[in-house]
Scaffold this motif. Structure first.
Motif, short mmCIF file in Angstrom:
data_model
loop_
_atom_site.label_atom_id
_atom_site.label_comp_id
_atom_site.label_asym_id
_atom_site.label_seq_id
_atom_site.Cartn_x
_atom_site.Cartn_y
_atom_site.Cartn_z
N SER A 158 1.33 -0.91 -0.07
CA SER A 158 0.26 0.22 -0.04
C SER A 158 0.70 1.00 -0.05
N ARG A 159 2.09 1.37 0.59
CA ARG A 159 2.99 2.88 0.81
C ARG A 159 3.50 3.55 -0.33
N GLU A 160 3.52 1.54 -1.38
CA GLU A 160 4.58 1.76 -2.53
C GLU A 160 3.02 2.23 -3.47
N LYS A 161 2.13 2.23 -3.34
CA LYS A 161 1.22 3.13 -4.24
C LYS A 161 0.61 3.60 -4.32
N LEU A 162 0.70 4.21 -2.53
CA LEU A 162 0.52 5.80 -1.63
C LEU A 162 2.12 6.76 -2.83
N ALA A 163 2.45 5.90 -3.14
CA ALA A 163 3.62 7.40 -3.69
C ALA A 163 3.06 7.31 -5.54
N ARG A 164 2.68 6.30 -5.72
CA ARG A 164 2.58 6.36 -7.02
C ARG A 164 1.30 7.50 -7.16
N LYS A 165 0.11 7.05 -6.12
CA LYS A 165 -1.01 8.32 -5.91
C LYS A 165 -0.27 9.67 -5.74
N LYS A 166 0.81 9.76 -4.86
CA LYS A 166 1.66 11.60 -4.97
C LYS A 166 1.88 12.09 -6.37
N GLN A 167 2.39 10.73 -6.90
CA GLN A 167 2.90 11.60 -7.63
C GLN A 167 2.44 11.68 -8.91
N TYR A 168 0.47 11.19 -9.46
CA TYR A 168 -0.08 11.11 -10.44
C TYR A 168 -1.22 11.64 -10.15
N VAL A 169 -1.58 11.65 -8.44
CA VAL A 169 -3.59 12.29 -8.19
C VAL A 169 -2.69 13.25 -7.43
N ALA A 170 -3.86 14.56 -7.41
CA ALA A 170 -4.04 15.51 -7.48
C ALA A 170 -4.04 15.47 -5.81
N ASP A 171 -3.20 16.39 -5.15
CA ASP A 171 -2.97 16.41 -3.07
C ASP A 171 -4.63 16.61 -3.56
N GLY A 172 -4.90 17.73 -4.03
CA GLY A 172 -6.38 18.02 -3.39
C GLY A 172 -7.73 16.85 -2.31
N VAL A 173 -7.10 15.65 -3.40
CA VAL A 173 -8.45 14.51 -3.85
C VAL A 173 -7.30 13.96 -2.00
N GLY A 174 -7.37 13.83 -0.86
CA GLY A 174 -7.67 13.67 0.42
C GLY A 174 -7.92 12.00 0.20
N THR A 175 -7.27 11.12 0.83
CA THR A 175 -7.91 9.56 1.80
C THR A 175 -7.30 9.56 3.11
N THR A 176 -8.94 9.01 3.60
CA THR A 176 -8.51 8.98 5.07
C THR A 176 -7.81 7.93 5.85
N LEU A 177 -7.38 7.02 5.21
CA LEU A 177 -7.04 5.66 5.59
C LEU A 177 -6.28 4.98 4.21
N PRO A 178 -5.04 5.42 3.61
CA PRO A 178 -4.46 4.72 3.19
C PRO A 178 -4.27 3.23 2.84
N ILE A 179 -5.09 2.55 3.09
CA ILE A 179 -4.61 1.21 2.42
C ILE A 179 -5.35 1.02 0.89
N PHE A 180 -4.76 0.48 0.40
CA PHE A 180 -4.98 0.19 -1.19
C PHE A 180 -5.67 -1.44 -1.56
N VAL A 181 -7.60 -1.16 -1.85
CA VAL A 181 -8.19 -2.13 -1.03
C VAL A 181 -8.52 -2.85 -3.05
N GLU A 182 -8.94 -4.25 -2.34
CA GLU A 182 -8.53 -5.20 -3.49
C GLU A 182 -10.00 -6.47 -3.36
N ALA A 183 -10.46 -6.17 -2.41
CA ALA A 183 -11.91 -6.89 -2.46
C ALA A 183 -12.30 -6.59 -1.33
N ALA A 184 -14.01 -6.29 -1.01
CA ALA A 184 -14.55 -6.49 -0.15
C ALA A 184 -15.56 -6.95 -0.27
N GLY A 185 -16.78 -7.06 1.03
CA GLY A 185 -18.04 -7.89 1.70
C GLY A 185 -18.30 -7.99 2.10
#
Ligand SMILES: *Cc1c(COP(=O)(O)O)cnc(C)c1O
Length: 450
Positions: free
Chosen positions: A27-54
């Motif tokens: 998730s930390r690796e993906k967060l670094a990629r988010k930081k590079q490509y996603v506008a900082d104005g779009v915040g994240t409460t809990l930076p775990i990258f989800v792959e499945a949910a139910g």
């Protein structure tokens, strides 16, 4: 109590299980990629990258299973990837993905409007129009109210949240983070005092709080200029404030007597969340217009304005719409979500969840005087944190307790004008066991902080 749980089609083990720290290395690796490509104005409460949910579980990229007490902000009420939603979406997406309802119509849109006519408060003739987001629905409710009444002014309340578009920013109360620097805002919006029982003179009646707001309206705006009063029957982002009993009925009655439309923004409180189909039902309030979104479609983007047929039809042909509004895949998801709500009696499930959460929160509050108020309805509960014995907000404690929960795998959210409200919005597909475990963690969070 029935143990049939919506979303039980999930194959995910319904257990909290951490195999790395939170967030983990992937998730930390993906967060670094988010930081590079996603506008900082779009915040994240809990930076775990989800792959499945139910059910009541979110699984992240590192293989951690977290308990979900947020439902993506009250959206996955029927659970993530609920079976009826998945089946209908898969069928629809393979049949066709878009025609634009304004170009060539299809059944799903009309079916959703028929369901809204059946399910929303009141037994009068109703019609709907569908949109993509909650903010867009609120904007359209105002457009409709202005045409239907021939008046301009819009009344909203302290602590209100109605969205992030220009008009809805003007209607939203809180500056940071929603409005700061984004003005100038739309005009003809007037803000009224809300009924906020915890922060008012003990015992002030709902009728008196309504009279206070109405007096301000009459003196500062005038009913002859007022198109509509827009209110969340339970405040969402503003802190899950349940107005004093009698407040909503008195406001609605004044609106009726003064040719002012009463608009209930049930984007967060609607669709079984509060233990009724809609929060207005708790006091038998029948709005002229109601806005819905979030829980309506099991996670796909869909929103609606539903209202008295004569009011909705005041708008000229072609005056309402949008390219994607009522997209066929989103409509299929909504029909699946509504089927889940009916077949699993989710209003009853929300009430059962309330009784568990209330019992647990009362026990935690007994040990921690920082918890100054416990409130909400159904699976929309919150605690307000204050310096013990005062009304002084304790946002730092809310942040600390939240960080603790996140670190051990329970997804919780805060809200409120002062950021000192800890809110609980579990999916109604969560099991009793998982919910109890989540509140074991909340109890630990208060013991470990402050
Ligand atoms: C979330 C919310 C909105 C805005 O909905 P979006 O889909 O985010 O535009 C409006 N009103 C209320 C009460 C909400 O909770």
């Amino acid at each position: 109590m029935s143990t049939t749980i919506a979303g039980s089609g999930t194959s995910l083990t319904q257990q909290r299980n951490l195999v790395t720290e939170i967030p983990g290395p992937r998730s930390r690796e993906k967060l670094a990629r988010k930081k590079q490509y996603v506008a900082d104005g779009v915040g994240t409460t809990l930076p775990i990258f989800v792959e499945a949910a139910g059910g009541g579980i979110l699984v992240d990229a590192d293989g951690n299973s977290l308990i979900d007490l947020g439902s993506g902000i009250a959206v996955t009420t029927v659970g993530n990837a609920a079976p009826e939603v998945v089946a209908r979406v898969q069928q629809q997406v393979a049949a066709f993905t878009h025609t634009c309802f304004m170009v060539t119509p299809y059944d799903g849109y009309v079916d959703v409007c028929a369901a809204l006519a059946e399910l929303t408060p009141g037994d009068h003739a109703k019609k709907s129009a569908l949109f993509n987001s909650g903010a867009e629905a609120v904007e359209n409710a105002v457009k409709i109210a202005r045409v239907a009444t021939g008046k301009d002014a819009v009344a909203v309340f302290d602590h209100a949240y109605h969205g992030r578009t220009n008009l809805t920013m003007a209607m939203t109360a809180k500056n940071m983070p929603y409005k700061n620097g984004f003005g100038p805002f739309a005009g003809e919006i007037y803000r009224l005092p809300m009924s906020y029982p915890f922060r008012e003179t003990a015992g002030i009646k709902g009728e008196d709080a309504a009279a206070r707001a109405i007096d301000q309206l009459e003196k500062q705006v005038g009913a002859q200029n007022l198109a509509c009063v827009v209110i969340e029957p339970i405040l969402g982002e503003g802190g899950f404030v349940v107005p004093a009993e009698g407040f909503l009925p008195a406001l609605a009655a004044w609106c009726r007597e003064n040719d002012v439309l009463f608009v209930a923004d049930e984007i967060q409180s609607g669709f079984c969340r509060t233990g009724e189909w809609f929060a207005c039902n708790h006091e038998g309030v029948v709005p002229d217009l109601i806005t819905t979104a979030k829980g309506i479609a099991g996670g796909l983007p869909l929103a609606a304005v539903t209202g008295r047929a004569d009011v909705m039809d005041a708008v000229h042909v072609g005056g309402l719409g949008g390219t994607y509004g009522g997209n066929p895949v989103a409509c299929a998801a909504a029909l699946g979500a509504i089927e889940e709500m009916k077949s699993h009696d989710l209003p009853a499930r929300a009430r059962a969840i309330e009784s568990i959460m209330r019992r647990r929160l009362e026990a935690i509050a007994a040990d921690h005087p920082v918890i100054a108020d416990i409130r909400g309805r159904g699976a929309m509960m919150a605690i307000e944190l204050c310096k013990p014995g005062t009304l002084e907000p304790d946002a730092a404690r809310a942040a600390a307790a939240t960080a603790y929960c996140h670190g051990v795998g329970v997804v919780t959210l805060t809200c409120g004008t002062w950021g000192n409200v800890f809110r609980f919005l579990p999916p109604l597909s969560i099991s009793d066991e998982l919910l109890e475990e989540a509140f074991d963690v909340v109890a630990e969070a208060f013991a470990a902080t402050g």
